[in-house]
Design a protein around this motif. Structure first.
Motif, PDB file in Angstrom:
ATOM      1  N   VAL A  85      -0.444  27.196 -50.414  1.00 47.49           N
ATOM      2  CA  VAL A  85      -0.807  25.803 -50.655  1.00 47.49           C
ATOM      3  C   VAL A  85      -0.474  24.999 -49.396  1.00 47.49           C
ATOM      4  CG1 VAL A  85      -0.491  25.910 -53.172  1.00 47.49           C
ATOM      5  CG2 VAL A  85       1.451  25.290 -51.714  1.00 47.49           C
ATOM      6  N   SER A  89       3.216  20.316 -50.872  1.00 48.20           N
ATOM      7  CA  SER A  89       2.642  20.316 -52.220  1.00 48.20           C
ATOM      8  C   SER A  89       3.709  20.201 -53.296  1.00 48.20           C
ATOM      9  CB  SER A  89       1.808  21.583 -52.441  1.00 48.20           C
ATOM     10  OG  SER A  89       0.701  21.594 -51.573  1.00 48.20           O
ATOM     11  N   TYR A 101       8.874  27.667 -55.502  1.00 49.99           N
ATOM     12  CA  TYR A 101       8.204  26.972 -54.406  1.00 49.99           C
ATOM     13  C   TYR A 101       8.968  27.264 -53.127  1.00 49.99           C
ATOM     14  CZ  TYR A 101       5.550  23.508 -51.894  1.00 49.99           C
ATOM     15  OH  TYR A 101       4.709  22.901 -50.996  1.00 49.99           O
ATOM     16  N   PRO A 135      -3.424  22.560 -54.778  1.00 53.85           N
ATOM     17  CA  PRO A 135      -2.145  22.542 -55.485  1.00 53.85           C
ATOM     18  C   PRO A 135      -2.167  21.845 -56.842  1.00 53.85           C
ATOM     19  CG  PRO A 135      -2.083  21.061 -53.606  1.00 53.85           C
ATOM     20  CD  PRO A 135      -3.381  21.795 -53.529  1.00 53.85           C
ATOM     21  N   TYR A 139      -0.847  23.559 -60.090  1.00 48.04           N
ATOM     22  CA  TYR A 139       0.308  22.961 -60.757  1.00 48.04           C
ATOM     23  C   TYR A 139       0.068  22.814 -62.261  1.00 48.04           C
ATOM     24  CZ  TYR A 139       3.714  19.413 -62.125  1.00 48.04           C
ATOM     25  OH  TYR A 139       4.703  18.718 -62.765  1.00 48.04           O
TER      26      TYR A 139
END
Length: 156
Positions: A85, A89, A101, A135, A139
């Motif tokens: 990504v 993000s 992440y 993203p 998400y």
């Protein structure tokens, strides 16, 4: 929905660059310790937005890939699927705890002309010259699959 202001805990690139100039030393950014082994992007992709990675469970990875209208580079190892990504993000959103992440560092995603990958294998290549998965759809899919209510902040 609970809207919160979340400040990006990472120092800005400009701040790190200015500090390096003042001290006379240049250190590479530190990588999250539980991130993926080196991910090798295909040669010829454009990474002008920088790159981070989102790790999901393999079960969720297959389901996400089937539901996304367009995906960029996706890698897999034994424990996670890694989605490339754009950098940042994670700013203003709370990724579910089950998703990992990892802030990118150019040393872990250098393009190589060789075909033999090091580290996780690529399970999906980009449709064009961009390695990124959008993203926001990613998400929302991760939140839906994990049963977590999406949370984000409207202020930077």
């Amino acid at each position: 929905m609970d809207l919160q202001h979340t400040r990006d805990p990472r120092p800005s690139t400009a701040l790190a660059r200015d500090h390096a100039r003042q001290s006379g030393t240049v250190r590479p950014p530190q990588r999250h310790l539980s991130g993926p082994a080196p991910l090798t992007l295909p040669a010829g992709v454009r990474t002008g937005l920088g790159h981070d990675a989102v790790g999901t469970s393999p079960d969720h990875g297959e389901r996400i890939l089937a539901r996304l209208p367009r995906a960029g580079c996706v890698f897999a190892d034994q424990g996670r699927w890694w989605w490339i990504v754009p950098s940042g993000s994670d700013i203003g959103v709370a990724w579910p705890h089950s998703a990992l992440y990892v802030s990118g560092d150019p040393s872990w995603t250098r393009a190589r002309a060789e075909t033999r990958p090091a580290g996780p294998r690529m399970v999906h290549g980009p449709d064009g010259d961009s390695p990124y998965t959008a993203p926001i759809p990613l998400y929302f899919l991760v939140c839906r699959l994990t049963g977590v209510t999406p949370r984000w902040s409207l202020t930077p």
